[in-house]
Design an enzyme around this catalytic site. Sequence first.
Site, PDB file in Angstrom:
ATOM      1  CB  CYS A 172      -0.684   2.510   4.031  1.00 47.07           C
ATOM      2  SG  CYS A 172      -2.129   1.851   3.223  1.00 47.07           S
ATOM      3  CG  ASP A 173       3.038   1.164   4.485  1.00 42.14           C
ATOM      4  OD1 ASP A 173       2.595   1.643   5.540  1.00 42.14           O
ATOM      5  OD2 ASP A 173       2.783   0.008   4.104  1.00 42.14           O
ATOM      6  CB  CYS A 205      -0.937  -0.017   1.208  1.00 42.65           C
ATOM      7  SG  CYS A 205      -1.926   1.474   1.336  1.00 42.65           S
TER       8      CYS A 205
END
Length: 318
Positions: A136-137, A133
Amino acid sequence: MYKSIVIGTGPSGLTAAIYLARANLSPLVIEGMEPGGQLTTTTEVENFPGFPQGILGPELMDNMRKQAERFGAEFRNGWVEEVDFSKRPFKVKITGQAETLEAETVIISTGASARYLGIPGEQENVGRGVSTCATCDGFFFRGKKIIVVGGGDSAMEEASFLTRFASEVTLVHRRDELRASKIMQDRARDNEKVKWALNRTPLEVVTDEKGVKGLKVRNNEADQEEIVEADGVFVAIGHTPNTKFLGGQIETDEHGYIVVKPGTTETNIPGVFACGDVQDTKYRQAITAAGSGCMAAMDCEKFLEGAMVHDWSETLDM
Ligand code: NAP
């Protein structure tokens, strides 16, 4: 007993919920581990009609949820571990909750989850340099080198997005031909920060005591192993449909995608419908998922109109 339970809250499940709620069918919507589905792990959605400037994935999903709530959809958090579709009313069991939910109809909109490569060093480093992701990261890799694995639209999108943070993004793909659409390929190719390592099959995530150091790959052209250096590896190789919890009660294809009667959302069990990516091997877009959610709600409504005369003790053919 509910008239309808919707399992999954991506664009398909939430659209189904909006339609069911507006038809006064007071659906119960079960949100799993990833409320909002895959769009919550994406950034800008540019191709959902009605948003000329684009909209952030999480915002779009939040809006859909509010719209369903506005018309009376009820939401519950939990992981559906078991269903019983052998007779009506259908039963749905959520992990850790004593009560078994019952419904006259069920709409399955559990989507699909990110696939992993299954190579050494991958699973043990998820969250420690390996990710599926970018949204997200990506932030954690500011000024660092990143590898994105895959040759489809997801990989192109992730690679382009990650250049916002990374000093360099190397796209590793096992063939020399990409599967991604031309527009997405062009966007990645036009980005100077994106480097290409095509025709390279990932073999192992390489680490040292500080974390991920790169990816060992087989250079298929030279027929030799190499290491592509990076601080993070983003795997973007597609998805697997979330159908395990069905315990084989619903017909699926060899990859686990639910089979629906063409042109409908009907599964092999009358009263159980499927929409969104869990049954879509071809289009897999937010808008097609939403469209199929609408179809599922309408199919469900029609079924309920006819099904009211049925005897609930009737056992269905499996
Ligand atoms: P995909 O199109 O199935 O592509 C998966 C890629 O991963 C392929 O290039 C495949 O290689 C590679 N791959 C699969 N297993 C692998 C393995 N074990 N080791 C190494 N490589 C592996 O998946 P996707 O990119 O997630 O896209 C799915 C759908 O969503 C598509 O319809 C796409 O158009 C859509 N999508 C659209 C957008 C957008 O329009 N904004 C963004 C993302 C996704 P091979 O090519 O060799 O098979």
